[in-house]
Design an enzyme around this catalytic site. Structure first.
Site, PDB file in Angstrom:
ATOM      1  N   HIS A  59      34.028  87.700  72.355  1.00 61.57           N
ATOM      2  CA  HIS A  59      33.858  88.198  70.991  1.00 61.57           C
ATOM      3  C   HIS A  59      34.661  89.478  70.764  1.00 61.57           C
ATOM      4  CE1 HIS A  59      31.773  88.995  67.233  1.00 61.57           C
ATOM      5  NE2 HIS A  59      31.512  90.215  67.658  1.00 61.57           N
ATOM      6  N   HIS A 110      29.122  85.504  61.825  1.00 63.84           N
ATOM      7  CA  HIS A 110      27.853  85.896  62.451  1.00 63.84           C
ATOM      8  C   HIS A 110      27.052  84.627  62.682  1.00 63.84           C
ATOM      9  CE1 HIS A 110      25.155  89.616  62.979  1.00 63.84           C
ATOM     10  NE2 HIS A 110      26.176  89.684  63.772  1.00 63.84           N
TER      11      HIS A 110
END
Lengths: 755, 222
Positions: A59, A110
């Site tokens: 990420h 998200h």
């Protein structure tokens, strides 16, 4: 027992090389851990291990995507770069839109938190992207949310969708940002892995651009906003259980959710506080605290500056007792920012924070060294070269293989599917399509979002693009659309990414704006699956090549991997956002039909193209064949034609084809239309998803001039009919569809599913 | 003519209210929650938003702000005050208007273009409307369901103090379709819909909302 007794200091780490560290639990591979030991010349402390593990995660480090993303840079020409004030690598890309205004925009994912905890996952997704925009020095102006869920009728979708929508609304509405568009898409592949992407756009004067770097020895590092707590710590808790015992720690330590919890009120106050700080010239550098929290903010600020940084971690205001240095560094507590401030400005900085009741704490300073040194009650717990944490993480060249089933998938041509022929069957199909979950009205969702706040919204959903006014005196504004069809991308990732770009580009052009820049959110399955990496590589190349053809740069983006359930990845979903500029928003083109008597024209050519189409999905549950052909030059000609004006209203053609565009245009305008379908095959005319097409309404008196301009621009133009005051969509020789009947079909679906 | 617009922490529609004031031809004056000072304004708008995050209860904390003490004092002297959405909730909490606003009946935030009927024109903020006029103004809130004791509602209806009523589908389950009410003297008006978002057809569904702001000009100058 105090918190300091068990802290793993640098000295302790150097003296105890044999300590067995839980790097695997933290997601680091053995060779990554070995490399950290090489960099430091010793084993890392717990705090250092926490920092590296989170900063070297997929990420944060883009370790699997980096080698492919560089292609964006390689394909961006100097001409494309000319209006970019900041690009990939900054918190968000920044574009010069003229008149001294700069606009920044970005979309982020998200996804995983939103599956676990839909409301908070979606809420903090909005919060995070808004802070990214704020960290550029801009006032956030609007948000958009491309959302994807499992099948509409699946039970878990009823758990996830209402929570996500309420979270997006709950946070964004309370923040005072209009939500001007986005997507809601249903497909079974997102069943265990919904996609919650959040886009924010902001504006500033060109001279107010703030970049995230810590320069100037002696400058102070100030942490401000919310206190730091145990939420969103994730995997780092394994360190806590190793080093702590008793009530506050040990295995009996209270587990807190790994999904962060948002407080939009705190963020709203933080936004106003930051803007006042920027306005007063009190900020040298600034960074938001998002993923990886202080680990990321301190290492990125220090890494991008020209010196080192010293931080006293025990000064960080906490909301939980007994937090370890590793936890404080990893906490993803929301609504926090980190600023670099000249010593003589600290007092003024604190005054502004006090006025807004924002907690601000000096936690360190910029040093002339090249190390990031973090202390805890006087003892050194981190001593690292910041670049090795923030920018020099591992890079992987993952195996790339075209999936074995790709050839079969392409060969499964939808031409074999049974098509409706009779007028009755076609009429029924139009209604069935309009009521299908992916084409039905999104009002159930968008009515939960405030689209009016700030008073600058000129176009919002269900318009083709969202548009906000930036300069009240000149009317200068921007339009944004984000789009993707994962079904097209599954059939051909290169073409699918270009079709997403083409649609977003067209939507912006159809609103009357001039497309100028691109952002993206690349949602894919596991990078460890060579088939997924093939999809990713092809999509990146398609998007980059497409941007080069259109002459607009990618200014930033986000990669989200590991979107899959078990071994089954989601449809490859490269969401593309296009930003456009309009010199005066009063010249926007409304989405719809225009005035009664206006001529309706179909721009662009229609071919028999049903691969990946919504019709094949709704009626036959089919996905196969080739997606519609891409023609970016045609898109460009179309945009150029629309920029010349002469149009009273317009609506893009996309999923569901001309039938769906006519239905929506009628319902949005509350008017009827009388049309004759072009071509010999009414089914193809109604439902084909050929690209580069737009429905336009042109005043009767201007029709001849407009069609002449079409010919000159090389844009095919077919006269469909006229706009009627009366309430029906009348398709010559086929069907009369009263607006009330269409409205019932189009508007009933989502409320029936979700209440 | 100077019209104050209050900003609390979490106020969102203050810039919009100030713009509406300017469009109406008056000067907008920023008022800060922490200052017990109305800066000599001729009228006050308490705008929408989520003051203090709506924590505890919408409007419950804002009513204690120093500026609100001054507003309450000035209302006794006849100062025109308009509460929009969260501002309406604050005026109810401050006791300047009767009743309360509860969570919407559908439990969702609702944002839509809403038809309203102007029921009373003898207020400081609606004098410029024709009686019974139908207008379109955005409604957008989470807690917009007006409620009060039956005796209070009877009193409001009996005295003609229901200023705005929802037409068509009631967006939040409000008692008697009540969208806005006034004080007995008509100087204080509160409503859930947002007239400041309907000041031109470029950014709103109509320009109907502007008339509240032009009305107060007439009422003060008169």
């Amino acid at each position: 027992m105090t918190a300091t007794t068990h802290v793993d200091t640098v000295g302790h780490a150097a003296a105890t090389p044999e300590v067995d560290q839980p790097y695997r639990e933290l997601g680091l591979k053995h060779d990554e851990y070995t490399r950290i030991r090489e960099i430091l010349g010793r084993r890392p402390t717990d705090a250092e291990l926490a920092m590296y593990s989170v900063m070297w995660s997929e990420h944060c480090s883009y370790k699997s995507s980096k080698v492919h993303l560089s292609y964006f840079g390689e394909t961006t020409t100097e001409a494309m770069r000319s209006s970019m004030l900041a690009g990939i690598g900054e918190n968000a890309g920044v574009v010069d839109i003229g008149d001294g205004w700069a606009v920044t925009f970005k979309v982020e994912s998200h996804n995983h938190p939103s599956y676990v905890e839909p409301y908070q996952g979606a809420a903090t997704g909005v919060g995070g992207i808004v802070r990214d925009i704020l960290a550029m020095g801009a006032r956030p102006l609007a948000v958009m949310d491309p959302l994807r869920f499992g099948a509409a009728e699946a039970p878990d979708t009823r758990r996830v969708l209402p929570g996500v929508v309420a979270g997006v609304g709950g946070y964004g509405n309370c923040l005072g940002l209009p939500n001007i568009g986005g997507e809601v898409v249903f497909d079974p592949s997102y069943q265990g892995n919904p996609l919650v992407n959040a886009l924010c756009v902001g504006a500033m004067r060109v001279e107010d651009l703030h970049l995230a770097h810590a320069s100037g020895t002696g400058n102070k590092v100030i942490l401000f906003g919310a206190r730091t707590g145990l939420d969103g710590i994730g995997g780092v808790s394994v360190l806590a259980s190793d080093t702590f015992a008793g009530d506050e720690g040990g295995t009996g330590r209270k587990k807190l959710p790994s999904v962060q919890v948002g407080d939009p009120f705190t963020e709203k106050v933080l936004i106003e506080c930051c803007l006042e700080l920027f306005g007063a010239g009190l900020v040298v550098g600034i960074q938001d605290l998002g993923g990886a929290g202080l680990s990321c903010a301190t290492s990125e600020l220090a890494s991008a500056g020209d010196g080192g940084m010293r931080v006293e971690l025990d000064r960080v205001p906490l909301r939980a007792k007994g937090m370890t240095p590793a936890e404080i560094l990893s906490s993803e507590s929301q609504e926090r920012m980190c600023a670099v401030v000249r010593p003589e400005d600290v007092e003024a900085f604190m005054d502004v924070c006090r006025r807004w009741d924002v907690i601000a704490t000096e936690i360190g300073e910029v040093t002339d060294g090249d190390r990031l040194v973090i202390t805890w009650h006087g003892e050194t717990v981190v001593d690292v070269p910041p670049r090795t944490v923030a920018h020099e993480g591992p890079v992987y060249q993952r195996p790339v293989t075209r999936p074995a089933d790709q050839t079969d998938l392409e060969a499964d041509d939808p031409v074999v599917l049974e098509r409706p022929h009779t007028p009755e069957a076609l009429r029924a199909e139009i209604l069935r399509m309009a009521a299908s979950p992916n084409l039905a009205s999104r009002a159930w969702v968008t009515e939960q979002y405030d689209r009016y706040v700030r008073g600058g919204t000129v176009l919002a959903q269900p318009a083709d693009a969202g548009m906000v006014r930036i300069d009240e005196s000149t009317g200068r504004g921007v339009a944004i659309s984000c789009d993707c069809n994962g079904r097209y991308t599954r059939l051909d990732p290169y073409a699918g990414a270009q079709l997403a770009l083409a649609e977003a580009y067209r939507n912006v052009a159809v609103s009357g704006a001039r497309p100028v820049a691109v952002t993206n959110c690349l949602n894919f399955g596991s990078p460890e699956d060579p088939g997924v990496m093939w999809q990713f590589e092809r999509a990146v190349h398609g998007l980059a090549d497409g941007c080069a053809t259109l002459g607009i740069p990618v200014t930033g983006g986000n990669v989200s991997f590991y979107n899959q359930t078990g071994h089954t990845p989601i449809l490859p979903t490269p969401v593309v956002g296009v930003l456009g500029v309009i010199d005066d928003v009063r010249r926007r083109i409304p989405t719809g039909l225009g005035a009664p008597g206006d001529t309706l024209l179909l721009l662009g050519d229609t071919a028999d193209e049903f691969g990946g189409s919504e019709w094949a999905h709704v009626v036959h549950g089919h996905l196969g064949g080739r997606p519609p052909a891409v023609d970016l030059d045609a898109e460009r000609r179309l945009a150029g034609l629309l920029a010349g004006g002469g149009v009273s209203a317009a609506h893009d053609l996309s999923e569901g084809g001309l039938a769906q565009t006519l239905v929506e245009a009628c319902l949005l305008s509350g008017r009827g239309a009388r049309v004759t379908l072009p071509g010999a095959d009414p089914f193809v005319a109604l439902f084909s998803e050929s690209s580069a097409r737009v429905l336009v309404a042109v005043p009767e008196s201007g029709t001849a001039a407009f069609t002449a301009r079409c010919a000159e621009a090389g844009v095919p133009c077919h006269r469909l009919g006229t706009v009627e005051a009366a309430g029906a969509l009348a398709i010559e020789g086929l069907a009369d569809l009263p607006l009330d009947e269409l409205r019932t079909a189009w508007e009933g679906t989502l409320p029936a599913l979700f209440g | 003519m100077r019209i104050g617009v209050i900003t609390f922490p979490g106020t969102l529609d203050d810039a919009d209210a100030a713009r509406a004031v300017r469009y109406a031809g008056a000067e907008a004056v920023a008022l800060w929650h922490g200052d017990a000072d109305l800066r000599g304004v001729d009228a006050v708008v308490v705008p929408g938003g989520f003051s203090y995050g709506d924590y505890l209860r919408a409007g419950a904390i804002a009513r204690f702000a120093p500026v609100m003490g001054e507003v309450v004092r000035a209302v006794r002297g006849g100062l025109p005050v308009l509460g929009i959405c969260n501002g309406f909730q604050i005026l109810c909490e401050a006791g300047l208007l009767p009743g309360a606003l509860l969570r919407n009946a559908g439990l969702h935030f609702v944002c839509r273009d809403q038809r309203l009927r102007v029921e009373r024109t003898s207020t400081a903020w609606t004098g410029g409307f024709e009686a019974g006029a139908e207008i379109v103004v955005p409604v957008k809130n989470m807690d917009g369901r007006y409620t009060a004791e039956q005796s209070t509602v009877d009193e409001l209806e009996g005295e003609g103090r229901v200023v705005f009523r929802y037409l068509g589908a009631n967006p939040n389950g409000s008692l008697g379709d009540i969208a806005g009410i006034s004080s007995a003297d008509g100087r204080v008006v509160g409503l859930m819909p947002h007239p400041e978002h309907a000041i031109d057809e470029l950014t709103g569904p109509s320009a109907d909302g502007l008339r509240l702001f032009t009305s107060v000009l007439g009422s003060v100058l008169a």
